[in-house]
Write a protein that holds these residues in place. Structure first.
Motif, short mmCIF file in Angstrom:
data_model
loop_
_atom_site.label_atom_id
_atom_site.label_comp_id
_atom_site.label_asym_id
_atom_site.label_seq_id
_atom_site.Cartn_x
_atom_site.Cartn_y
_atom_site.Cartn_z
N ILE A 123 0.85 -1.18 0.00
CA ILE A 123 0.00 0.00 0.00
C ILE A 123 0.88 1.23 0.00
O ILE A 123 1.79 1.36 0.82
N LEU A 124 0.64 2.09 -0.96
CA LEU A 124 1.40 3.32 -1.08
C LEU A 124 0.67 4.50 -0.45
O LEU A 124 1.30 5.42 0.03
N GLN A 125 -0.68 4.45 -0.48
CA GLN A 125 -1.49 5.55 0.06
C GLN A 125 -2.74 4.96 0.72
O GLN A 125 -3.37 4.08 0.15
N GLY A 126 -3.13 5.48 1.87
CA GLY A 126 -4.31 5.00 2.57
C GLY A 126 -4.03 4.53 3.97
O GLY A 126 -4.94 4.06 4.66
N GLN A 127 -2.81 4.62 4.36
CA GLN A 127 -2.47 4.28 5.73
C GLN A 127 -2.75 5.47 6.64
O GLN A 127 -2.71 6.62 6.20
N PRO A 128 -3.09 5.27 7.86
CA PRO A 128 -3.14 3.99 8.60
C PRO A 128 -4.54 3.38 8.64
O PRO A 128 -4.81 2.54 9.49
N TYR A 129 -5.42 3.83 7.70
CA TYR A 129 -6.82 3.40 7.77
C TYR A 129 -7.00 2.01 7.19
O TYR A 129 -7.84 1.23 7.66
N PHE A 130 -6.18 1.68 6.16
CA PHE A 130 -6.35 0.40 5.48
C PHE A 130 -4.99 -0.25 5.29
O PHE A 130 -3.94 0.41 5.32
N SER A 131 -5.05 -1.57 5.06
CA SER A 131 -3.86 -2.37 4.77
C SER A 131 -4.18 -3.34 3.66
O SER A 131 -5.35 -3.54 3.32
N VAL A 132 -3.09 -3.98 3.08
CA VAL A 132 -3.27 -4.92 1.99
C VAL A 132 -2.42 -6.15 2.26
O VAL A 132 -1.29 -6.06 2.76
N ASP A 133 -3.00 -7.28 1.95
CA ASP A 133 -2.27 -8.53 2.08
C ASP A 133 -1.28 -8.63 0.93
O ASP A 133 -1.66 -8.57 -0.24
N PRO A 134 0.05 -8.81 1.17
CA PRO A 134 1.05 -8.79 0.08
C PRO A 134 0.91 -9.95 -0.89
O PRO A 134 1.31 -9.82 -2.05
#
Length: 788
Positions: free
Chosen positions: A201-212
């Motif tokens: 994730i490049l943008q959207g932290q700390p609200y969201f995350s992504v499974d690599p």
């Protein structure tokens, strides 16, 4: 990068040269391995025989996207039949032969003529031939070989969508899945790490995350509120080479929206509201609007308003405007400033779709106080009831008060009220009203039989303000008084057959009464008291408001009496009892054996008496001559002799004498000369003034005089009736009977004026009329002793 490609290529060339430089034994082992792969070995247990092959090559490999200055060398075709003297010729056919791949026909060296792309085609299948130049024959059988393109990391990962759109409920827990993004890499996933992708994730932290590994985006913060922030933009990167340095990458954008949940109760912006209303406000009138705020949206923001408590909960109501989510306060019951000027209401706003998950946050409703002030207005008078019903007996005297209406001024001023009638509802002016107290009194007599109901309208008006007026309907019912006697329901044409038997029913009669007693009509029938025992007929009361007329003897004669009069008394059962006497005219008729009437007329009676048609004609001619002669005879009598009574009054044939000490002039009322002038007229019951009647029901009815019966018989019957009748005139009155018909110019045939003392009366003219009329004249003659 390009340097790495070159190093790999050089290493591969060295390997190829090493293969070609290996001893024959090594090459033989490789050939056996190739034969095993091609299914030509004896490993399956069956001996195989093959032709000796002299081709010497292995699978060729070629790097894609070669960008060097020279053409790329692929490999070399060679056969052990080649002595190096240039006698053999190598030929290449198959995929890309001649265009992509070229071969040196003398040496068998193969080169790539163009830059190749593994993503377009990863391997090429070609066929090789070795031909003897002199003989043109193949020194080796044609054989296939493969050129495989080795992959290099020349493609970055690409996402299936440039922009993703997703939503997740607000207040979701950490790790709640939002959406999965997917990227693909065109490089060979089976060779190296060129196609191994890692997400970040490049943008959207700390609200969201992504499974690599999977690319699933999840929430990263707890209790994210839509009311604080609704939309988020998240940028996801996909990188090959396992995410290592030097790998290629691609990105995508994910727009995430937080959806609403009912996590907020409604809240009034103020704790108290004030409204006012005139007391004359109609029911349903809106007084004002209140609104509770709810930061939620759609159905989560729907509110229901209600009155939970207060002294006006039954006077006012509140409804919800579905479009604006406002509470509208309306009037539920009439307001009265004089009774109450201020109302206090406790109003609540409640969510219609609460979410149980957030009950721990508190009740999903709010309260507010509403004050309503009632304003005074000048109101019209108010009657004590919406309508009045008055019952009046029909015999009430004029001027009597029949009822009263009452109205009052509801205002504090209590203005004086005057009453009046709407004359459009009382056109006959039967009623009137006292303007001061509203008493309704009678101006004209009532008659229930004409009008049962009277509907009038009364106005009540303030004297100080005539515009303030009100009206009320008054329904006046006229109660029945037994003031009408019953009577026959219709005119009955009754007859009796000459051959009738005793006890036979000849007529059923019924009665009607204009009155309407409460218990219903009940009629009684009986004969007139003086006819209680009637020789010919009887009346039988059927006890059902009807009576039957019965015969009392066998046989009736039209010759003796063609018509019978039967007086019937009818009583009712109301108070006071009313009665009337109705007379039935019963004709005697000839009937057949079944009782069907055949004839009742005069001609039939004459024929039945034995008179022929010729005799009737002769009688008519004689009567005509008599009418011509009599006027001349009467004039002669007037010239020869003075009248018995010197008077201008024409006494005609009625001579009244007084030889007794009777009633004097009252006796002149005992006999009606008008009856002699037309004996066919019905005689009414007339009481003598000097005789007390025996009963009030004394009614004397006589049969018609002229029924074509023999004249002598008729005169004797009338004389007998006068002798036996106690109500007949005194004996010093002489009743004569000689009727020549209506308007006869001959007047009477009386011989009273011929009885004079000179005895000069000439009777010779009678000789021409026949013995029958001579006998009639003798019967009409009087005696001198009867005169004074």
């Amino acid at each position: 990068m390009r340097t790495c490609y070159c190093l790999s290529f050089l290493i591969w060339i060295c390997v190829l040269h090493e293969v070609h430089a290996t001893p024959l034994q090594k090459r033989t082992n490789k050939y056996l391995q190739a034969e095993r792969i091609m299914g030509l070995s004896e490993d399956d247990g069956k001996p195989l025989h093959r032709t000796k092959r002299g081709w010497m090559w292995n699978q060729f490999f070629l790097l894609e996207e070669y960008t060097g200055p020279d053409i790329q060398y692929v490999g070399k075709l060679h056969t052990d039949q080649d002595k190096g003297d240039g006698n053999l010729k190598y030929i290449l056919t198959g995929d890309g032969a001649g265009s992509l791949f070229v071969i040196d026909e003398n040496t068998g060296d193969i080169h790539a003529a163009k830059k190749l792309d593994r993503e377009e085609k990863s391997l090429y299948v070609l066929r090789a031939k070795a031909i003897d130049r002199q003989t043109g024959r193949q020194v080796e059988p044609e054989s296939e070989f493969i050129i495989k393109i080795h992959d290099i990391n020349d493609n970055e990962p690409k996402f299936t969508k440039d922009i993703y759109t997703a939503s997740v409920p607000e207040m979701s827990g950490v790790g709640t899945s939002v959406i999965q993004v997917t990227a693909t890499d065109a490089d060979d996933s089976n060779y190296g790490n060129s196609a191994r992708i890692v997400y970040s994730i490049l943008q959207g932290q700390p609200y969201f995350s992504v499974d690599p590994e999977t690319g699933i985006i999840k929430t990263a913060l707890p209790d994210m509120s839509r009311e604080n922030r609704e939309k988020y933009q998240v940028v996801i990167q996909a990188k090959d080479m396992g995410g290592q340095m030097g790998g290629l990458s691609g990105t995508t954008t994910v727009n995430i929206t937080l959806t609403d949940v009912n996590d907020n109760p409604p809240r009034f912006p103020q704790s108290t509201y004030q409204f006012s209303s005139p007391e004359s406000a109609p029911l349903g009138t809106p007084l004002g609007r209140i609104k509770a705020n709810d930061p939620d949206v759609n159905e989560n923001a729907e509110i229901r308003y209600g009155i939970s408590d207060g002294d006006g909960s039954d006077v006012f109501d509140i409804i919800t405007d579905k479009n604006t989510q406002e509470g509208i306060i309306t009037v539920k019951k009439p307001l009265d400033f004089e009774k109450k000027m201020l109302y206090m209401l406790k109003v609540e706003a409640v969510n219609t779709h609460p979410d149980p998950r957030f009950f721990h946050l508190g009740p999903f409703k709010d309260m507010a106080m509403v004050k309503i002030f009632v304003e005074d207005v000048d109101e019209p008078p108010v009657f004590s009831t919406t309508s009045y019903l008055i019952e009046v007996d029909e015999d009430v005297k004029e001027g009597s008060v029949v009822g009263q209406v009452i109205a009052h001024d509801p205002d504090i001023a209590k203005n004086t009220i005057k009453y009046s009638l709407d004359r459009n509802t009382d056109l006959d002016r039967i009623f009137n009203i006292h303007s001061g107290n509203g008493s309704i009194f009678l101006s004209k007599p009532l008659d229930r039989e004409l009008t049962t109901w009277h509907n009038i309208t009364v106005f009540a008006t303030e004297i100080n303000n005539p515009k303030q007026s009100n009206q009320v309907p008054v329904f006046i019912r006229i109660l029945d008084i037994n003031d009408h006697a019953p009577e026959f329901a219709k005119y009955y044409e009754t007859f009796v057959c000459e051959n009738a038997k005793a006890g036979q029913l000849i007529q059923t009669v019924s009665a009607v009464d204009k009155d309407e007693p409460l218990r219903g009509h009940k009629f009684f029938f009986e004969l007139l008291p003086e006819y209680t025992v009637h020789p010919n007929f009887s009346v039988v009361d059927n006890k059902d408001n009807t009576a039957g007329i019965m015969t009392r003897r066998n046989g009736y004669s039209r010759n003796k009496m063609s018509t019978h009069l039967l007086p019937v008394v009818i009583f009712d059962n109301d108070y006071p009892i009313q009665s009337s006497t109705g007379t039935l005219t019963i004709r005697v008729c000839s009937c057949d054996n079944r009782g069907n009437m055949q004839s009742c007329n005069a001609e039939a009676l004459l024929l039945s008496a034995g008179l022929s048609t010729g005799a009737l004609i002769a009688i008519l001619i004689i009567c005509s001559l008599f009418l011509i002669i009599w006027p001349a005879h009467h004039l002669c009598l007037q010239r020869k002799k003075e009248p018995l009574i010197v008077s201008k009054d024409d006494v005609r044939d009625n001579i009244v004498t007084y030889n007794d000490e009777g009633g004097g002039e009252e006796d002149t009322q005992a006999f009606d000369i008008g009856t002699l002038r037309n004996p066919e007229a019905r005689e009414e019951s007339k009481m003598r003034r000097d005789v007390i009647p025996e009963t009030i029901f004394q009614i004397r009815r006589t049969a018609p005089l002229w029924e074509n019966v023999d004249i002598q018989e008729f005169i004797h019957r009338r004389l007998k009736e006068n002798d036996l009748d106690p109500t007949a005139p005194p004996y010093d009155s002489l009743a004569t009977y000689a009727y020549e018909g209506n308007d006869s110019i001959a007047n009477s045939l009386s011989s009273l004026e011929s009885l004079t003392t000179d005895g000069n009366q000439d009777y010779d003219y009678l000789s021409d009329w026949g013995p029958r009329f001579k006998k009639l004249a003798d019967m009409y003659g009087g005696d001198d002793s009867d005169r004074e």
